[in-house]
Design a protein around this motif. Sequence first.
Motif, PDB file in Angstrom:
ATOM      1  N   ASN A  67      -0.116   2.304  -4.733  1.00  0.00           N
ATOM      2  CA  ASN A  67      -0.731   1.042  -4.338  1.00  0.00           C
ATOM      3  C   ASN A  67      -0.361   0.037  -5.424  1.00  0.00           C
ATOM      4  O   ASN A  67      -0.582   0.283  -6.612  1.00  0.00           O
ATOM      5  N   TYR A 103       0.841  -1.195   0.000  1.00  0.00           N
ATOM      6  CA  TYR A 103       0.000   0.000   0.000  1.00  0.00           C
ATOM      7  C   TYR A 103       0.872   1.239   0.000  1.00  0.00           C
ATOM      8  O   TYR A 103       1.809   1.362   0.781  1.00  0.00           O
ATOM      9  N   TYR A 119      -7.588   4.000  -1.341  1.00  0.00           N
ATOM     10  CA  TYR A 119      -7.471   2.606  -0.927  1.00  0.00           C
ATOM     11  C   TYR A 119      -8.746   1.829  -1.255  1.00  0.00           C
ATOM     12  O   TYR A 119      -8.690   0.667  -1.673  1.00  0.00           O
ATOM     13  N   ASP A 142       7.451   0.166  -4.388  1.00  0.00           N
ATOM     14  CA  ASP A 142       6.199  -0.559  -4.192  1.00  0.00           C
ATOM     15  C   ASP A 142       6.169  -1.889  -4.927  1.00  0.00           C
ATOM     16  O   ASP A 142       5.708  -2.904  -4.387  1.00  0.00           O
TER      17      ASP A 142
END
Length: 496
Positions: free
Chosen positions: A283, A276, A320, A434
Motif C-alpha cells: 500500500n 493499493y 487496508y 506501487d
Amino acid sequence: MTTAPDITADDFRAGLRSADKFAEHLVGQPLWPHQRDMVTNPARYRMMCAGRQVGKSRALAIEALHTAYTRPGSLTLLISAGETASLRLLEECASLAMGSPMLSGSVLDDHKKQLTLSTGSRIISVPASQKQIRGWPVDLLIIDEAGFVDNEIWRAAEPAIIARPGSRIILSSSPWGGIDHFFRQLWNRGMTAPDERYASFHWPTSLNPNVSADDLAAIQEREPSHYFNREYLAEWTDEAGAFFTTTEIDEATAPYTLLDPMTARSDYRVVGGIDYGMAHDANAVVYLAASGDPDLNANRYGDDPVFWIPAIEQHYRMAYADFIDRLVDHSRHLHVQRFISETNGVGAMPTQILRDRITQQTMAGGRHSMVNAVTTTAARKNAGFSRIKVLLQQGRLVLPQHPDLLRQLHALTYEQMDSGTLKISVPENIGHDDLAMALMQAASVINTNSASAIAWPSTLGGSGDILSTARGTRIPTQPSCSPNESIFWGGKGDKV
C-alpha cells in the motif's frame, strides 16, 4: 540466523586476525567466497556493484562489526541514499551482534541510529545530508546504494577518512548512475587498474549459492533485457525498452529532506497519489507539491511551477483499514488538497472507505480534503507517465534520492502497439510498481491548461542549503509548498 557456538581461545585469536575469520568464529556467520574476497581485500577504497540477493548487506555488516570490535573506540559511519536503507543496515549489524556471545553486550540506542559495542566503538547510521556527514572522524565509511547518492554528498563524506590512519571506505550499489557519477567512476577505476588503494568487485546474483541457475534462466526469459541485466547481472545497460532513461532520472534528483507526513506542518499543500497493494506490492502513497520557492528558478521557468515530492510511504502486509487510518492522519497534518485513489482490483472498497472517512472529518470541522476515485486505464498511465517524462526533461520535477522509487521508475517499459499507441507498463514479477503508480496518479492532476496555475511563493518559504540538480533546477534542503490550489485542479475522476 545461526547462533555462534561457544568460542575457544583459538577461535578468538582467529577472529581478531581477519574479517572472514571473525564472521565464522565470533559471529557464527561464515561468508561465501565472493564476500570473503571483499572483506579480506586490503585496498583502502573498495567498490561493490551487486545484483539482487547476493548478500551485500551481510558482508557490509560483518565488515562494520569487525572494525568496531578489533579497533576499540573506532567510529563506523553508515550512509545510504534513503535513511530507511541505512537504518536497515544498522539493524543487520545489531542482529548479528546480539546473536554472538562475544558481541551480545552491544547496545542499540532508543532511536535505532547508533550501535555501541563493549569496546567503546560506535556504528552510526546517518541520512545522506551534507550537514549530517561533515565533521565526523571516521575509521570505516560505508555508503550503501552509492549509485543513488548525490556527488555532493560524496564530496562531503570522503574527507572523513583523511585524518584517520588505516581508515577505509566501502561503496556498495546496484549499477546506477551516469558516467560522471562518483560510484561508477570509482568502480571502473578499481576494475580496470586495481592496486593497493582501489579494488572493485562485481557480484551478479548467480554468486549466491542458494540461487538456482534454472530460476535465473526463467526470470531472464520473461523479463526485459535492460531490467535483468541491471538487477541480476549487475551491469550498466543501454536501457533499450526503458520508458525513463537513467540520465533523465539521475539528473532530476537532489538530496532534499523528505517529510514525515504524521508530523508535517499544516501549510504543506499537496496531492496524494494512492496505490493499493495486493500480493507482493505495498500500500503506497506519494505526495506531490509545487515548490513554494519560485524565485529560485524564475530565470529558467518564469511562472511555471517546479514540482517536488514532499513525502512517501509504503507499507507491506498492512491491512487496508490501517493504511486508511494513516492516510486520514496524514490529512490532519499535511494540507492534502486531493487524494487520487485507484479503484482497480482491490482498490474500490478502500477508496470508498477513505472517501467516507475524509468526508466525516470535514463535516466535523477538520480541514477540507477530497478523494477522487480513478480507474487506471492504459490511456491514463500513458498520459500520466508521459507528463512525468516531460517534466523530468524540462527540469521541472525534482525527485528525492529514494532508491525504491527511482528503481521502480526505471523499471517501466514501453511498447509500440499495432494501433500506433504506446503501452507503458511495469512487467509482472520484476519487483514492485506501487510507488511509480502512486506518483503517476498524483502527477495526473497537474493543471496544464489554466493561466492561473502558476507558481506562488509560500508564506514561510523553504529552509537550509540551496541544492541543485544536474539540470540546474534549484531547491532548498527543506523545500516549501506553493499555496496555489489551481495548480492541481487538472484531471477530474478518470479524466487526465
